[in-house]
Design a protein around this motif. Sequence first.
Motif, PDB file in Angstrom:
ATOM      1  N   PHE A 164       0.845  -1.345  -0.186  1.00  0.00           N
ATOM      2  CA  PHE A 164      -0.135   0.046  -0.046  1.00  0.00           C
ATOM      3  C   PHE A 164       0.748   1.145   0.110  1.00  0.00           C
ATOM      4  O   PHE A 164       0.612   2.485  -0.611  1.00  0.00           O
ATOM      5  CB  PHE A 164      -0.783  -0.059   1.313  1.00  0.00           C
ATOM      6  N   GLY A 165       1.783   1.156   0.698  1.00  0.00           N
ATOM      7  CA  GLY A 165       2.958   2.224   0.724  1.00  0.00           C
ATOM      8  C   GLY A 165       3.523   2.808  -0.479  1.00  0.00           C
ATOM      9  O   GLY A 165       4.188   3.866  -0.796  1.00  0.00           O
ATOM     10  N   GLU A 166       3.523   1.861  -1.744  1.00  0.00           N
ATOM     11  CA  GLU A 166       3.920   1.859  -2.971  1.00  0.00           C
ATOM     12  C   GLU A 166       3.145   2.718  -3.807  1.00  0.00           C
ATOM     13  O   GLU A 166       3.499   2.964  -4.804  1.00  0.00           O
ATOM     14  CB  GLU A 166       4.717   0.667  -3.410  1.00  0.00           C
ATOM     15  N   ILE A 167       1.876   2.879  -3.477  1.00  0.00           N
ATOM     16  CA  ILE A 167       0.659   3.382  -4.420  1.00  0.00           C
ATOM     17  C   ILE A 167       1.006   4.862  -4.429  1.00  0.00           C
ATOM     18  O   ILE A 167       0.843   5.494  -3.344  1.00  0.00           O
ATOM     19  CB  ILE A 167      -0.393   2.759  -3.798  1.00  0.00           C
ATOM     20  N   ASP A 168       0.965   5.346  -5.422  1.00  0.00           N
ATOM     21  CA  ASP A 168       0.982   6.740  -5.527  1.00  0.00           C
ATOM     22  C   ASP A 168      -0.332   7.442  -5.215  1.00  0.00           C
ATOM     23  O   ASP A 168      -1.461   7.285  -5.754  1.00  0.00           O
ATOM     24  CB  ASP A 168       1.208   7.280  -6.954  1.00  0.00           C
ATOM     25  N   LEU A 169      -0.208   8.100  -3.845  1.00  0.00           N
ATOM     26  CA  LEU A 169      -1.553   8.978  -3.605  1.00  0.00           C
ATOM     27  C   LEU A 169      -1.243  10.179  -3.422  1.00  0.00           C
ATOM     28  O   LEU A 169      -1.430  11.043  -2.253  1.00  0.00           O
ATOM     29  CB  LEU A 169      -2.022   8.208  -2.134  1.00  0.00           C
ATOM     30  N   THR A 170      -1.009  11.114  -4.552  1.00  0.00           N
ATOM     31  CA  THR A 170      -0.608  12.439  -4.444  1.00  0.00           C
ATOM     32  C   THR A 170      -1.804  13.187  -3.892  1.00  0.00           C
ATOM     33  O   THR A 170      -3.058  13.344  -4.641  1.00  0.00           O
ATOM     34  CB  THR A 170      -0.232  12.965  -5.879  1.00  0.00           C
ATOM     35  N   THR A 171      -1.829  13.905  -2.686  1.00  0.00           N
ATOM     36  CA  THR A 171      -3.095  14.574  -2.543  1.00  0.00           C
ATOM     37  C   THR A 171      -2.900  16.116  -2.901  1.00  0.00           C
ATOM     38  O   THR A 171      -4.009  16.661  -2.512  1.00  0.00           O
ATOM     39  CB  THR A 171      -3.061  14.525  -0.696  1.00  0.00           C
ATOM     40  N   ARG A 172      -1.989  16.589  -3.657  1.00  0.00           N
ATOM     41  CA  ARG A 172      -2.067  17.811  -4.206  1.00  0.00           C
ATOM     42  C   ARG A 172      -2.701  18.041  -5.283  1.00  0.00           C
ATOM     43  O   ARG A 172      -3.120  19.331  -5.849  1.00  0.00           O
ATOM     44  CB  ARG A 172      -0.679  18.365  -4.411  1.00  0.00           C
ATOM     45  N   GLU A 173      -3.304  16.971  -5.870  1.00  0.00           N
ATOM     46  CA  GLU A 173      -4.369  17.097  -7.043  1.00  0.00           C
ATOM     47  C   GLU A 173      -5.566  17.656  -6.849  1.00  0.00           C
ATOM     48  O   GLU A 173      -6.050  17.319  -5.908  1.00  0.00           O
ATOM     49  CB  GLU A 173      -4.624  15.625  -7.837  1.00  0.00           C
ATOM     50  N   THR A 174      -6.033  18.715  -7.512  1.00  0.00           N
ATOM     51  CA  THR A 174      -7.314  19.311  -7.446  1.00  0.00           C
ATOM     52  C   THR A 174      -8.221  18.569  -7.945  1.00  0.00           C
ATOM     53  O   THR A 174      -9.349  18.713  -7.894  1.00  0.00           O
ATOM     54  CB  THR A 174      -7.185  20.901  -7.690  1.00  0.00           C
ATOM     55  N   ASP A 175      -7.915  17.754  -9.103  1.00  0.00           N
ATOM     56  CA  ASP A 175      -8.657  17.023  -9.860  1.00  0.00           C
ATOM     57  C   ASP A 175      -8.896  15.658  -9.617  1.00  0.00           C
ATOM     58  O   ASP A 175      -7.886  15.142  -9.377  1.00  0.00           O
ATOM     59  CB  ASP A 175      -8.039  17.302 -11.501  1.00  0.00           C
ATOM     60  N   TRP A 176      -9.932  15.527  -8.943  1.00  0.00           N
ATOM     61  CA  TRP A 176     -10.172  14.033  -8.347  1.00  0.00           C
ATOM     62  C   TRP A 176      -9.893  12.909  -9.449  1.00  0.00           C
ATOM     63  O   TRP A 176      -9.411  11.819  -9.040  1.00  0.00           O
ATOM     64  CB  TRP A 176     -11.452  13.969  -7.537  1.00  0.00           C
ATOM     65  N   ARG A 177     -10.371  13.001 -10.461  1.00  0.00           N
ATOM     66  CA  ARG A 177     -10.321  12.110 -11.676  1.00  0.00           C
ATOM     67  C   ARG A 177      -8.730  12.022 -11.809  1.00  0.00           C
ATOM     68  O   ARG A 177      -8.402  10.799 -12.055  1.00  0.00           O
ATOM     69  CB  ARG A 177     -11.077  12.671 -13.018  1.00  0.00           C
ATOM     70  N   THR A 178      -8.048  12.801 -11.921  1.00  0.00           N
ATOM     71  CA  THR A 178      -6.585  12.532 -12.264  1.00  0.00           C
ATOM     72  C   THR A 178      -5.956  11.910 -11.181  1.00  0.00           C
ATOM     73  O   THR A 178      -4.988  10.856 -11.355  1.00  0.00           O
ATOM     74  CB  THR A 178      -5.788  14.052 -12.646  1.00  0.00           C
ATOM     75  N   ALA A 179      -6.287  12.164  -9.878  1.00  0.00           N
ATOM     76  CA  ALA A 179      -5.597  11.723  -8.713  1.00  0.00           C
ATOM     77  C   ALA A 179      -6.084  10.232  -8.579  1.00  0.00           C
ATOM     78  O   ALA A 179      -5.238   9.429  -8.440  1.00  0.00           O
ATOM     79  CB  ALA A 179      -6.053  12.238  -7.278  1.00  0.00           C
ATOM     80  N   MET A 180      -7.430   9.720  -9.097  1.00  0.00           N
ATOM     81  CA  MET A 180      -7.858   8.449  -8.955  1.00  0.00           C
ATOM     82  C   MET A 180      -7.271   7.675 -10.047  1.00  0.00           C
ATOM     83  O   MET A 180      -7.003   6.542  -9.831  1.00  0.00           O
ATOM     84  CB  MET A 180      -9.404   8.323  -8.919  1.00  0.00           C
ATOM     85  N   ARG A 181      -7.044   8.274 -11.210  1.00  0.00           N
ATOM     86  CA  ARG A 181      -6.396   7.554 -12.244  1.00  0.00           C
ATOM     87  C   ARG A 181      -4.992   7.319 -11.958  1.00  0.00           C
ATOM     88  O   ARG A 181      -4.597   5.989 -12.423  1.00  0.00           O
ATOM     89  CB  ARG A 181      -6.521   8.556 -13.610  1.00  0.00           C
ATOM     90  N   ARG A 182      -4.190   8.202 -11.480  1.00  0.00           N
ATOM     91  CA  ARG A 182      -2.944   7.997 -11.297  1.00  0.00           C
ATOM     92  C   ARG A 182      -2.717   6.732 -10.191  1.00  0.00           C
ATOM     93  O   ARG A 182      -1.922   5.824 -10.182  1.00  0.00           O
ATOM     94  CB  ARG A 182      -2.160   9.286 -10.676  1.00  0.00           C
TER      95      ARG A 182
END
Length: 221
Positions: A68-86
């Motif tokens: 789980f720690g290896e999964i990218d979870l960038t919280t700076r994204e303002t676009d939820w879709r981009t964050a969930m896609r990444r």
Amino acid sequence: MTYPNAEPRARLNRDRVLQAAVALADAGGIESLTMRKLGVELGVEAMSLYNHVANKGDLLDGMIDIVFGEIDLTTRETDWRTAMRRRAISARGALSRHPWAIGRMESRATPGPATLRHHDAVIGMLRGAGFSIAMAAHAYSALDSYIYGFALQEPSLPFDTADDTAKVAQAIMARFSSGQYPHLTEMAVEHVLQPGYDYGNEFEFGLDLILDGLERARHTT
């Protein structure tokens, strides 16, 4: 007897134990991982490991936490879709590196801190984007079912490369007469056997369909 020129052994701690366990599972599968083998890998007696992990279950909790720690979870994204896609693409990558974790990511009754941070962050991103609590739960379930399902199916396919795919498709087609399975033949000839075909590309196509649907549904109850 001591050897003055020998390199000092790194101090054993929980992180070293977990990282070594992950490496062994990556190499031979989770079924091959035993406390004895792990002790040999670390150069200690198996009983010494219990100073750092309570039992095999605690070991697996920690190993899953590493994934789980290896999964990218960038919280700076303002676009939820981009964050969930990444996040989805990163999760698929983590599971391809650690195939033993497929089917175990949500199985832990005592999840570790990275696991809990991951879930909390995903829910937070969805809630911040306007998803109701119920819709956030639906979105999370839909995304993870797709990610885990694709990760489970992909390594079980009888081909890895484009050449492998072509050989398998041609061998299957050779077993039946022309016109016997017209739709299967059409799919193989016009899609699978085309230059550059890679089954892995299907992941992002399906992911975008789910995200499109969630975008339409996110303001509903």
